[in-house]
Design an enzyme around this catalytic site. Sequence first.
Site, short mmCIF file in Angstrom:
data_model
loop_
_atom_site.label_atom_id
_atom_site.label_comp_id
_atom_site.label_asym_id
_atom_site.label_seq_id
_atom_site.Cartn_x
_atom_site.Cartn_y
_atom_site.Cartn_z
N HIS A 58 -42.92 28.95 -20.53
CA HIS A 58 -42.85 30.27 -21.17
C HIS A 58 -43.96 31.20 -20.68
O HIS A 58 -43.73 32.40 -20.49
CB HIS A 58 -42.89 30.14 -22.70
CG HIS A 58 -41.76 29.30 -23.24
ND1 HIS A 58 -41.77 28.77 -24.49
CD2 HIS A 58 -40.59 28.90 -22.66
CE1 HIS A 58 -40.65 28.08 -24.68
NE2 HIS A 58 -39.93 28.14 -23.57
N HIS A 117 -32.87 32.87 -24.13
CA HIS A 117 -33.97 31.94 -23.92
C HIS A 117 -33.75 31.11 -22.65
O HIS A 117 -34.70 30.76 -21.96
CB HIS A 117 -34.20 31.02 -25.13
CG HIS A 117 -35.44 30.21 -24.95
ND1 HIS A 117 -36.70 30.73 -25.17
CD2 HIS A 117 -35.63 28.95 -24.46
CE1 HIS A 117 -37.60 29.84 -24.85
NE2 HIS A 117 -36.99 28.75 -24.42
N ASP A 152 -36.41 30.63 -19.70
CA ASP A 152 -36.80 29.34 -19.11
C ASP A 152 -36.56 29.35 -17.59
O ASP A 152 -37.39 28.86 -16.83
CB ASP A 152 -35.97 28.20 -19.73
CG ASP A 152 -36.53 27.73 -21.05
OD1 ASP A 152 -37.70 28.02 -21.36
OD2 ASP A 152 -35.77 27.05 -21.78
N HIS A 201 -34.27 22.61 -17.30
CA HIS A 201 -35.48 22.50 -16.46
C HIS A 201 -35.29 21.51 -15.31
O HIS A 201 -35.65 21.80 -14.17
CB HIS A 201 -36.68 22.07 -17.30
CG HIS A 201 -37.09 23.09 -18.31
ND1 HIS A 201 -37.40 24.38 -17.97
CD2 HIS A 201 -37.23 23.01 -19.65
CE1 HIS A 201 -37.72 25.04 -19.06
NE2 HIS A 201 -37.62 24.24 -20.09
#
Length: 288
Positions: free
Chosen positions: A66, A223, A227, A250
């Site tokens: 973040h 969000h 990311d 991720h």
Amino acid sequence: MSGVGVHSGKKVTLTLKPAPINHGIQFRRVDLPDSPRLSAHFNRVVDTSLATVIGEGGCIVSTIEHLMAAFAGMSVDNALVELDNYELPIMDGSAAPFVRHMREAGFKRQSGAKCFLVIQSPIHIREGDKSVRITPAPHFRITCTIDFPHPLIGRQSYSLEVTDRCFEKEIAGARTFGFLHEIEYLKRFGLARGGTLENALVITEKGILNETGLRFPDEFVRHKILDSIGDFSLLGLPILGHVEANRSGHAFNHAFLKEIFARKDAWETRTYHDLQEFGQFNPQLLAV
Ligand SMILES: [Zn+2]
């Protein structure tokens, strides 16, 4: 800034400091002997299972995504991040507190030539229903699609050209989220120790536990964009290209960074001055 790590539950204080041209983003663990430094670069990534973790020689820095998104979204190329524990503070689960503190401190334009990674031909990876691809574009655009069989989420797609102003307004405030059953499972194994309703959206079978509701109707996919901006910033250079991520996370984004790096035929690096010469200059690239 002070807070707790979402996984470790440990208290941590974070200080952002100015850095010289070509320094990049570096982390410095002031709690360890000799205060070792780590570069925010994909070849330093040691874990992506729950958060993005970088490490080298016994020194790790966890949950960097973040803050990295805040740097990339605000066009910050050079900074030194000092911290006194191994996990960054989760703050409110978004990048907004980092952006707010950066704004308060102010930005300085430096005189070095800004360098970009310019995508020349498409690159893509696919695994089951997950896929990521990048295609040539005169700016950095990112499109994310998520699909969760849940009444509040379902299929959400969001696309934006990453400039400072739209990042701050549309993306920075989107909070991290997790399903209640997953969080209970993580807590049983001593993870998500710092996770509360103050720093994450907690999804139940029918809705969310957070009484204050959502900040955006499509906060979940926003969000994911946040990311992804953080993940892609680990290439070390701002990208000129269009990233399209489908059900990615991720780990998959990280695998894609390795693929981009390996496909040296598909991109080249150019400075801002080169781009001006080739007529590829987009004035938003330098917006502060
Ligand atoms: Zn996140």
